[in-house]
Design a protein around this motif. Structure first.
Motif, mmCIF file in Angstrom:
data_model
loop_
_atom_site.group_PDB
_atom_site.id
_atom_site.type_symbol
_atom_site.label_atom_id
_atom_site.label_comp_id
_atom_site.label_asym_id
_atom_site.label_seq_id
_atom_site.Cartn_x
_atom_site.Cartn_y
_atom_site.Cartn_z
ATOM 1 N N THR A 1 -11.655 2.653 -4.305
ATOM 2 C CA THR A 1 -10.399 3.371 -4.538
ATOM 3 C C THR A 1 -10.638 4.672 -5.287
ATOM 4 O O THR A 1 -9.993 5.695 -5.010
ATOM 5 N N CYS B 1 0.843 -1.196 0.000
ATOM 6 C CA CYS B 1 0.000 0.000 0.000
ATOM 7 C C CYS B 1 0.879 1.247 0.000
ATOM 8 O O CYS B 1 2.011 1.234 0.487
ATOM 9 N N GLY C 1 -4.038 3.408 0.039
ATOM 10 C CA GLY C 1 -4.679 2.349 -0.716
ATOM 11 C C GLY C 1 -3.685 1.382 -1.326
ATOM 12 O O GLY C 1 -2.466 1.605 -1.310
ATOM 13 N N ILE D 1 -10.029 2.540 2.417
ATOM 14 C CA ILE D 1 -11.216 1.772 2.037
ATOM 15 C C ILE D 1 -11.653 0.906 3.219
ATOM 16 O O ILE D 1 -10.829 0.259 3.873
ATOM 17 N N SER E 1 -10.759 -3.208 3.986
ATOM 18 C CA SER E 1 -9.726 -3.472 2.983
ATOM 19 C C SER E 1 -8.480 -4.037 3.651
ATOM 20 O O SER E 1 -8.348 -4.056 4.884
#
Length: 348
Positions: free
Chosen positions: A191, A27, A208, A154, A157
């Motif tokens: 996203t 990420c 993300g 998110i 996630s």
């Protein structure tokens, strides 16, 4: 059989069987590209500090030398007037047509030196303004934690779960506790929503999955919009990506064998370079019009000079009024003494 490329998580290992990992991914933080510069810094960068100090000393020394010339030549002058005359000659690149040849030579040598310095300063200032690049507002996760920026992630996630499962008192865990857990607006559904929020707000970072963010920037955003979003150096929470198979699948050995063969022959590397999304390619030499922030230092400098001129004007008015009052008192006293003298003289 159903196979797909997913991250190998602790909750998935118990119900699925994973093949040989294909690659590692992680990420990143994404933020809006912006220039972070001190207001007067671009105008000071062309010269070193020693050059500025030497130039200031040269101007003061020249002003004192000019005043000394006038003093030797028995002309009326003072150091302040000489300093203003030297500064005016530098800015106008003119000698002011002094009567004395010695002062002319002094002016010409001063203007010649300043002309060379001004050409070099202008060239370096132009190069600095043209080649300047956006500086990231932060460089590490600790900087984000210490700043007043918001963070989007998110919901449900891999990035959010990784922050929640981080060791207590770690930077990632503190970031989740302070900026995400107690903020209902910190989570987004997709996203694309997180990246759009980055474009709408300057002090916001989106955390993300790297591949998903690059794919959305490539497919959903225009090139200009993609270039307005930058990614922080450094990948966090790296995890292996692999093909998920049913538990105790009979195809596991076969798939692992062919994945290893694809690694050995370079097919995996070639497929990664061809199909995996890459960061947007931006034209860093693209011309951008000057904004009000670029000329704001000059406006502030003019306003400061204007305020200083008003203060000096008020001071001069006060001094003039005081002198005028004293002159009136002295004149009145003289008249009184003269009247008394004229009155006493006939009596004598």
């Amino acid at each position: 059989m159903s196979a797909c490329e997913v991250t190998i998580g602790a909750d998935r290992i118990g119900v699925l069987t994973f093949a040989q990992p294909v690659r590692n991914a992680g990420c990143r933080f994404y933020f809006q590209t912006q220039f972070q510069e001190v207001m007067f810094k671009p105008y000071v960068q062309p010269f070193e500090d020693r050059v500025w100090i030497a130039l200031l000393g040269y101007v003061v020394a020249t002003a004192l030398l000019k005043w000394l010339f006038h003093y030797v030549l028995r002309e009326r002058a003072d150091p302040i007037t000489a300093l203003f005359a030297v500064i005016a000659a530098l800015l106008n690149q003119a000698s002011g047509d002094p009567r004395r040849c010695a002062v002319r030579v002094l002016y010409f040598s001063l203007c010649a030196l300043f002309l060379i310095l001004r050409i070099g300063y202008g060239a370096r200032l132009t190069a600095t303004s043209t080649l300047r690049q956006a500086a990231p507002p932060y460089r590490r996760m600790e900087d984000i934690l210490a700043s007043d920026w918001g963070v989007n992630v998110i919901s449900n996630s891999f990035a959010l779960e990784s922050m929640q499962m981080s060791p207590p008192n770690s930077t990632a865990w503190k970031l989740w506790q302070t900026k995400i857990d107690n903020n209902p607006y910190s989570t987004v559904e997709t996203t694309e929503d997180g990246l759009w929020n980055v474009l709408d707000k300057k002090k916001l970072a989106f955390f993300g999955f790297e591949d998903a963010c690059r794919d959305v920037l490539h497919r959903r955003f225009s090139p200009d919009q993609s270039c307005r979003i930058s990614e922080l150096d450094g990948v966090f929470f790296k995890a292996p990506l692999s093909f998920a198979l049913p538990r105790d699948s009979e195809f596991l050995l076969t798939i692992n064998y062919w994945i290893l063969r694809m690694f050995e022959t370079g097919i995996i590397d070639r497929l990664s370079r061809k199909w995996l999304p890459k960061p947007p390619v931006c034209d860093e030499t693209k011309y951008e019009a000057e904004t009000f922030a670029d000329v704001l230092p000059m406006v502030i400098l003019f306003a400061s000079g204007f305020c200083l001129a008003i203060i000096v004007l008020i001071g001069e008015i006060c001094v003039y009024s005081f002198k005028n009052r004293n002159m009136k008192v002295v004149s009145k006293n003289r008249k009184v003494r003269k009247t008394q003298k004229n009155y006493l003289y006939p009596m004598l």
